[in-house]
Design a protein around this motif. Sequence first.
Motif, PDB file in Angstrom:
ATOM      1  N   LEU A  88      19.553  -6.959  -5.646  1.00 47.42           N
ATOM      2  CA  LEU A  88      19.686  -5.773  -7.074  1.00 47.42           C
ATOM      3  C   LEU A  88      20.174  -6.602  -8.439  1.00 47.42           C
ATOM      4  CD1 LEU A  88      19.741  -2.487  -5.564  1.00 47.42           C
ATOM      5  CD2 LEU A  88      17.685  -3.599  -5.683  1.00 47.42           C
ATOM      6  N   LYS A 107      15.192  -8.536   4.812  1.00 45.09           N
ATOM      7  CA  LYS A 107      15.288  -7.311   4.722  1.00 45.09           C
ATOM      8  C   LYS A 107      14.730  -6.129   5.180  1.00 45.09           C
ATOM      9  CE  LYS A 107      16.612  -6.919  -0.688  1.00 45.09           C
ATOM     10  NZ  LYS A 107      15.182  -6.766  -1.222  1.00 45.09           N
ATOM     11  N   TRP A 141      13.740   5.005  -9.022  1.00 46.36           N
ATOM     12  CA  TRP A 141      13.141   4.419  -7.975  1.00 46.36           C
ATOM     13  C   TRP A 141      13.304   3.388  -7.701  1.00 46.36           C
ATOM     14  CZ3 TRP A 141      10.724   5.476  -3.537  1.00 46.36           C
ATOM     15  CH2 TRP A 141       9.916   4.391  -2.613  1.00 46.36           C
ATOM     16  N   VAL A 171      13.247  -1.961  -5.198  1.00 47.62           N
ATOM     17  CA  VAL A 171      13.651  -3.781  -4.691  1.00 47.62           C
ATOM     18  C   VAL A 171      14.246  -4.017  -4.228  1.00 47.62           C
ATOM     19  CG1 VAL A 171      14.807  -5.173  -6.098  1.00 47.62           C
ATOM     20  CG2 VAL A 171      12.951  -3.814  -7.625  1.00 47.62           C
ATOM     21  N   SER A 172      14.704  -2.637  -2.957  1.00 50.86           N
ATOM     22  CA  SER A 172      15.669  -2.652  -1.895  1.00 50.86           C
ATOM     23  C   SER A 172      14.669  -2.706  -0.624  1.00 50.86           C
ATOM     24  CB  SER A 172      17.104  -2.168  -2.305  1.00 50.86           C
ATOM     25  OG  SER A 172      16.580  -1.003  -1.514  1.00 50.86           O
ATOM     26  N   LEU A 173      13.215  -2.768  -1.001  1.00 54.73           N
ATOM     27  CA  LEU A 173      13.005  -2.900  -0.194  1.00 54.73           C
ATOM     28  C   LEU A 173      11.719  -4.538   0.417  1.00 54.73           C
ATOM     29  CD1 LEU A 173      10.622   0.312  -0.730  1.00 54.73           C
ATOM     30  CD2 LEU A 173      12.270   0.688   0.647  1.00 54.73           C
ATOM     31  N   PRO A 174      11.404  -4.003   1.459  1.00 54.28           N
ATOM     32  CA  PRO A 174      11.071  -5.573   1.849  1.00 54.28           C
ATOM     33  C   PRO A 174       9.904  -6.096   1.280  1.00 54.28           C
ATOM     34  CG  PRO A 174      11.075  -3.983   3.906  1.00 54.28           C
ATOM     35  CD  PRO A 174      12.161  -3.850   2.818  1.00 54.28           C
ATOM     36  N   LEU A 175       9.764  -5.850   0.512  1.00 52.68           N
ATOM     37  CA  LEU A 175       8.716  -6.536  -0.724  1.00 52.68           C
ATOM     38  C   LEU A 175       8.751  -7.423  -1.443  1.00 52.68           C
ATOM     39  CD1 LEU A 175       7.587  -2.909  -0.977  1.00 52.68           C
ATOM     40  CD2 LEU A 175       6.652  -4.368   0.080  1.00 52.68           C
ATOM     41  N   GLY A 176       9.805  -7.174  -2.141  1.00 60.56           N
ATOM     42  CA  GLY A 176      10.152  -9.029  -3.143  1.00 60.56           C
ATOM     43  C   GLY A 176       9.273  -8.214  -4.562  1.00 60.56           C
ATOM     44  N   ARG A 177       9.764  -7.990  -5.000  1.00 58.20           N
ATOM     45  CA  ARG A 177       9.551  -7.492  -7.014  1.00 58.20           C
ATOM     46  C   ARG A 177       7.540  -8.038  -7.470  1.00 58.20           C
ATOM     47  NH1 ARG A 177      14.988  -7.693 -10.195  1.00 58.20           N
ATOM     48  NH2 ARG A 177      16.601  -7.599  -8.770  1.00 58.20           N
ATOM     49  N   GLY A 232      15.183   0.908  -8.635  1.00 60.34           N
ATOM     50  CA  GLY A 232      16.418   0.307  -7.563  1.00 60.34           C
ATOM     51  C   GLY A 232      15.360   0.317  -6.422  1.00 60.34           C
ATOM     52  N   TYR A 233      15.207   1.126  -5.895  1.00 56.89           N
ATOM     53  CA  TYR A 233      15.533   1.417  -4.333  1.00 56.89           C
ATOM     54  C   TYR A 233      14.675   0.565  -3.713  1.00 56.89           C
ATOM     55  CZ  TYR A 233      14.302   4.048  -0.201  1.00 56.89           C
ATOM     56  OH  TYR A 233      13.572   3.996   1.213  1.00 56.89           O
ATOM     57  N   PHE A 236      17.224   8.241  -3.580  1.00 53.93           N
ATOM     58  CA  PHE A 236      15.459   8.066  -4.613  1.00 53.93           C
ATOM     59  C   PHE A 236      14.147   8.593  -4.364  1.00 53.93           C
ATOM     60  CE2 PHE A 236      19.449   4.894  -4.517  1.00 53.93           C
ATOM     61  CZ  PHE A 236      19.636   5.027  -5.545  1.00 53.93           C
ATOM     62  N   LEU A 286      22.130  -7.239  -1.748  1.00 57.83           N
ATOM     63  CA  LEU A 286      20.240  -5.962  -1.583  1.00 57.83           C
ATOM     64  C   LEU A 286      19.851  -7.036  -2.886  1.00 57.83           C
ATOM     65  CD1 LEU A 286      21.039  -2.855  -1.271  1.00 57.83           C
ATOM     66  CD2 LEU A 286      20.436  -4.376   0.304  1.00 57.83           C
ATOM     67  N   THR A 318       0.626  -1.181  -0.032  1.00 55.35           N
ATOM     68  CA  THR A 318      -0.448   0.186   0.359  1.00 55.35           C
ATOM     69  C   THR A 318       1.231   1.082   0.291  1.00 55.35           C
ATOM     70  OG1 THR A 318      -0.113  -0.514   2.373  1.00 55.35           O
ATOM     71  CG2 THR A 318      -1.813  -1.188   1.215  1.00 55.35           C
ATOM     72  N   GLY A 319       1.672   1.105   0.728  1.00 56.44           N
ATOM     73  CA  GLY A 319       3.541   2.480   0.805  1.00 56.44           C
ATOM     74  C   GLY A 319       3.430   2.646  -1.059  1.00 56.44           C
ATOM     75  N   LEU A 320       3.515   2.276  -1.936  1.00 53.34           N
ATOM     76  CA  LEU A 320       3.747   2.006  -3.076  1.00 53.34           C
ATOM     77  C   LEU A 320       2.959   2.697  -4.122  1.00 53.34           C
ATOM     78  CD1 LEU A 320       6.420  -1.044  -4.222  1.00 53.34           C
ATOM     79  CD2 LEU A 320       7.001   1.385  -2.704  1.00 53.34           C
ATOM     80  N   ARG A 371       5.800  -7.756  -5.499  1.00 53.14           N
ATOM     81  CA  ARG A 371       4.723  -6.660  -4.669  1.00 53.14           C
ATOM     82  C   ARG A 371       4.832  -5.274  -5.345  1.00 53.14           C
ATOM     83  NH1 ARG A 371       4.201  -7.783   1.759  1.00 53.14           N
ATOM     84  NH2 ARG A 371       3.518 -10.395   1.115  1.00 53.14           N
ATOM     85  N   PHE A 394      19.197  -4.438 -11.125  1.00 52.24           N
ATOM     86  CA  PHE A 394      19.450  -3.108 -10.968  1.00 52.24           C
ATOM     87  C   PHE A 394      21.040  -1.743 -10.720  1.00 52.24           C
ATOM     88  CE2 PHE A 394      15.640  -4.624 -10.548  1.00 52.24           C
ATOM     89  CZ  PHE A 394      14.556  -2.869 -11.283  1.00 52.24           C
ATOM     90  N   ARG A 403       4.987   8.758   4.814  1.00 53.48           N
ATOM     91  CA  ARG A 403       3.615   7.324   4.211  1.00 53.48           C
ATOM     92  C   ARG A 403       3.451   6.178   3.158  1.00 53.48           C
ATOM     93  NH1 ARG A 403      -0.525  12.399   2.324  1.00 53.48           N
ATOM     94  NH2 ARG A 403      -0.701  14.076   3.989  1.00 53.48           N
ATOM     95  N   VAL A 404       5.173   6.654   2.602  1.00 52.70           N
ATOM     96  CA  VAL A 404       5.507   5.815   2.025  1.00 52.70           C
ATOM     97  C   VAL A 404       5.829   4.179   2.542  1.00 52.70           C
ATOM     98  CG1 VAL A 404       7.124   5.027  -0.329  1.00 52.70           C
ATOM     99  CG2 VAL A 404       5.279   7.281  -0.626  1.00 52.70           C
ATOM    100  N   GLU A 422      14.499 -13.213   1.425  1.00 48.92           N
ATOM    101  CA  GLU A 422      14.905 -11.735   0.938  1.00 48.92           C
ATOM    102  C   GLU A 422      13.943 -11.197   1.798  1.00 48.92           C
ATOM    103  OE1 GLU A 422      13.647 -10.602  -3.335  1.00 48.92           O
ATOM    104  OE2 GLU A 422      14.980  -8.681  -2.644  1.00 48.92           O
ATOM    105  N   GLN A 423      12.753 -11.176   2.190  1.00 43.97           N
ATOM    106  CA  GLN A 423      11.599 -10.007   3.352  1.00 43.97           C
ATOM    107  C   GLN A 423      11.794  -9.915   4.207  1.00 43.97           C
ATOM    108  OE1 GLN A 423       7.276 -10.872   2.133  1.00 43.97           O
ATOM    109  NE2 GLN A 423       6.425  -9.352   3.862  1.00 43.97           N
ATOM    110  N   PRO A 445       4.506   1.569   5.821  1.00 43.57           N
ATOM    111  CA  PRO A 445       3.103   0.619   5.787  1.00 43.57           C
ATOM    112  C   PRO A 445       3.690  -0.542   4.554  1.00 43.57           C
ATOM    113  CG  PRO A 445       1.994   2.113   4.082  1.00 43.57           C
ATOM    114  CD  PRO A 445       3.287   2.763   4.631  1.00 43.57           C
TER     115      PRO A 445
END
Lengths: 216, 286
Positions: free
Chosen positions: B52, B75, A64, A69-75, A66-67, B86, B50, A2-4, A77, A216, B98-99, B71-72, B102
């Motif tokens: 990437l 990280k 954005w 994808v570096s988050l704990p979401l998985g590609r 690359g960043y 970024f 990471l 939801t953040g994205l 999501r 990336f 806000r981003v 991965e999740q 979540p």
Amino acid sequence: MTGLVWKDMLVSAKTAKSYGLIILFYFVLGFLGTFEVTFITAFVSVLLIMLPLSAFSYDEAAKWDGYAVSLPLGRRRVVAARYLFTLLIVLVSLAVATLFSAFIALQGQSFLEPLSSALGTLGFGLFVLDVLLPLCYKLGPERARPYLYAVIFVPIIALFVAFRMGLHLDLSWLDALAARSELLVFALLALLPLSGAVLMLPSYLLSCRILDGKEF
Amino acid sequence: MTNCIEIKGLCKSYQDFSLKNVDLTLPSGSILGLIGENGAGKTTTIKCILNLVRRDAGEITLLGHDNVREEQAAKEDVGVVLDECFFHDSLRPRDVSRVLAPVFPAWDEKLFRAYLEKFDLPEQKRIKEFSRGMKMKLSLSAALAHHPRLLILDEATAGLDPVVRDEILNEFLGFIQDEDHAILMSSHITSDLEKVADYIAYIHQGQVVLCDSKDNILEQYGRVGCTAAQLQGIAPDDLLRVRKGAFGCEALVSDRTAFRRKYPGLLAERTSLEDIMLFLGKGEET
């Protein structure tokens, strides 16, 4: 995820506001009789459907992806968030078109006619997005842009060429159908965005596959 | 002491560059500085960590989790600051919250605001109006606001003035006070790493050519200044690298105390990380 979606909404807010003003301007013109209201409701869908494509350009400018994808979401999501944003835009387009149609209906004109036009355009817009979203992931928004024009204009040119060759597309059955039941035409046109929405699934899976293979 | 990062046999090949069998370990409670020339493989290593880019071989564990298969989880407790900001220019710092709120279950809105205040970052101002230093501070605030245990920083202090760099380095030192925390930071600014790093890994042409505690490196390595004739009298095995110039020669030794004992007539003085990097990167092998 939801953040994205929030991020897409926030970065698209300025463009959406200017689109809103344009739509309002045309609606006033339509209300005054300068334009057909069916044109305005179709125009709403065309404008708003551009927002998911613009979101790719904003992301590219900020680097954005690359960043993200570096988050704990998985590609997957990351991709799902973009498709969810697209669906939200479709719903907003539909809501705006419904609102306009209702307003027009209050003036004694048909409610279903402008809404049917919006559904037809939304359906076409969704088909365009189903093709364009994976292309944006594959090529980036700039290199995918020519394909946008291709997806839009190739069918138009094909129809034009067919017309010149004497192959007339007989749509009189639609008029006959509309004369019998406006609701039936509305239901038929509603199938377009519905099938566009169903085709989002293979489009999403293709985008996931493309992003999975990206570095990336 | 547990390891926050474990890299074993990492390989990644491109057409014109390869990362070869990189082994690195980052124990908790410490800062590992990654140094190396441009294109040596520092950023590729961080990108592999990471996920990437896909690694060709090897294993990477982040906080006990495989960085690809889990991965999740891997990280979730990691904060990342890369060499650029970024966040979209049209966003404001409050939008960043806000981003990301979540995205990270442990996101701490109060902590994020506290960092904004600490770094003098206006919440309402658009990011496009921020200076590079402000953007990096915003990235750092965003990386720290979910209480990470591990920070991964790629050239995060590059292009910043000494005052901002010092402020950010102090923040790193504060972060590392917790024994569960660790930082992996790549930087060209070796003086920054001399200030804060506990361990140094030097990557040269895709390989780790030096990896040790910073204190060991600075205590043991030495620079010998001598004439060409004096250089002839030194056993090649006692020298790591040599640089010959018009006015004399310089050599890098791995144990300056032992060198002094063996060659009392020559001066082996303390050297800097930058000098070691220059010797290992550009010096001649003996």
